[in-house]
Design an enzyme around this catalytic site. Structure first.
Site, PDB file in Angstrom:
ATOM      1  N   GLY A  46       9.993   0.175  -5.088  1.00  0.00           N
ATOM      2  CA  GLY A  46       8.836   0.226  -4.398  1.00  0.00           C
ATOM      3  C   GLY A  46       7.522   0.753  -4.756  1.00  0.00           C
ATOM      4  N   GLN A  51      -1.099   3.912  -3.654  1.00  0.00           N
ATOM      5  CA  GLN A  51      -0.507   4.546  -4.879  1.00  0.00           C
ATOM      6  C   GLN A  51      -1.478   4.011  -6.039  1.00  0.00           C
ATOM      7  OE1 GLN A  51       4.040   4.013  -4.387  1.00  0.00           O
ATOM      8  NE2 GLN A  51       4.043   5.676  -5.819  1.00  0.00           N
ATOM      9  N   CYS A  88       9.673   9.363  -7.207  1.00  0.00           N
ATOM     10  CA  CYS A  88       8.492   8.908  -6.930  1.00  0.00           C
ATOM     11  C   CYS A  88       7.815   8.321  -7.897  1.00  0.00           C
ATOM     12  CB  CYS A  88       7.588   9.620  -6.159  1.00  0.00           C
ATOM     13  SG  CYS A  88       6.069   9.011  -5.333  1.00  0.00           S
ATOM     14  N   LEU A  89       7.016   7.301  -8.278  1.00  0.00           N
ATOM     15  CA  LEU A  89       6.555   6.739  -9.346  1.00  0.00           C
ATOM     16  C   LEU A  89       5.019   7.726  -9.530  1.00  0.00           C
ATOM     17  CD1 LEU A  89       6.568   2.750  -9.271  1.00  0.00           C
ATOM     18  CD2 LEU A  89       7.670   4.458 -10.660  1.00  0.00           C
ATOM     19  N   HIS A 130       9.988   5.976   2.492  1.00  0.00           N
ATOM     20  CA  HIS A 130       9.135   6.741   1.482  1.00  0.00           C
ATOM     21  C   HIS A 130       7.924   5.868   1.259  1.00  0.00           C
ATOM     22  CE1 HIS A 130       9.121   8.631  -2.654  1.00  0.00           C
ATOM     23  NE2 HIS A 130       7.922   7.487  -2.882  1.00  0.00           N
ATOM     24  N   GLU A 131       7.846   4.602   1.387  1.00  0.00           N
ATOM     25  CA  GLU A 131       6.792   3.791   1.349  1.00  0.00           C
ATOM     26  C   GLU A 131       6.004   3.801   2.707  1.00  0.00           C
ATOM     27  OE1 GLU A 131       6.139   3.050  -1.581  1.00  0.00           O
ATOM     28  OE2 GLU A 131       8.172   3.016  -2.546  1.00  0.00           O
ATOM     29  N   HIS A 134       3.857   7.113   2.041  1.00  0.00           N
ATOM     30  CA  HIS A 134       2.725   6.857   1.193  1.00  0.00           C
ATOM     31  C   HIS A 134       1.609   6.477   1.888  1.00  0.00           C
ATOM     32  CE1 HIS A 134       4.114   7.886  -2.713  1.00  0.00           C
ATOM     33  NE2 HIS A 134       4.910   7.282  -2.856  1.00  0.00           N
TER      34      HIS A 134
HETATM   35 ZN    ZN Z   1       6.305   7.342  -3.981  1.00  0.00          ZN
END
Ligand code: ZN
Length: 165
Positions: A46, A51, A88-89, A130-131, A134
């Site tokens: 995702g 991000q 998380c990226l 999670h998204e 963000h």
């Molecule tokens: Zn993340």
């Protein structure tokens, strides 16, 4: 086809609440396409617009059924509890056990402007939460309990020192 640089912890854009998308045009479709490329290249399941430094409420995901874009997402219902080792990226190479609701209902619109209404549980519900976080400027470390959060912040501060000298 182009990819973005994924912003990492410490970048102020990750703490900002993204703005609603008023007009789903070709630019938004192109943005989503590049976000999907970026997500696959990472690789991740995702990716939210914040991000990649874009102030728009949309995210992309692929939980195994192909890439999907959700514009102006909102979680309208949630229930239960589920613990999952979450990463998380934007906080690379770290993950923590995090408890969140097990089931959620997500609404939004797709790239054609059609309403989306999805029930999700466990892994997919986790991706959605999670998204959406963000897009509200919330990172997963803020979902940790007190003790874990202190440890996590210490690790992240140390890492910032290691990176920047
Ligand atoms: Zn993340």
């Amino acid at each position: 086809m182009s990819t973005f640089t994924i912003r990492v912890f410490g970048d102020p854009v990750l703490k900002t609440r993204a703005r609603e998308v008023d007009n789903i045009d070709g630019k938004v479709a192109k943005l989503a396409e590049s976000m999907i490329e970026t997500m696959y290249a990472a690789p991740g399941v995702g990716l939210a617009a914040t991000q990649v430094g874009v102030d728009k409420r949309l995210f992309v995901y692929d939980a195994g059924d192909g890439p999907t874009t959700i514009v102006n997402p909102a979680i309208t219902e949630s229930s239960g509890e589920w613990e999952f080792e979450e990463g998380c990226l934007s906080v690379p190479d770290l993950h923590w056990p995090i408890i969140r609701p097990k089931e959620v209902h997500l609404t939004g619109v797709d790239l054609d402007g059609n309403p989306v209404s999805l029930d999700a549980d466990e892994f997919l519900a986790r991706v959605f939460q999670h998204e959406v976080d963000h897009l509200d400027g919330i990172l997963l470390v803020e979902r940790l309990d007190e003790d874990l959060r202190k440890d996590a912040m210490r690790t992240l501060r140390q890492r910032a020192l290691d990176w920047h000298g």
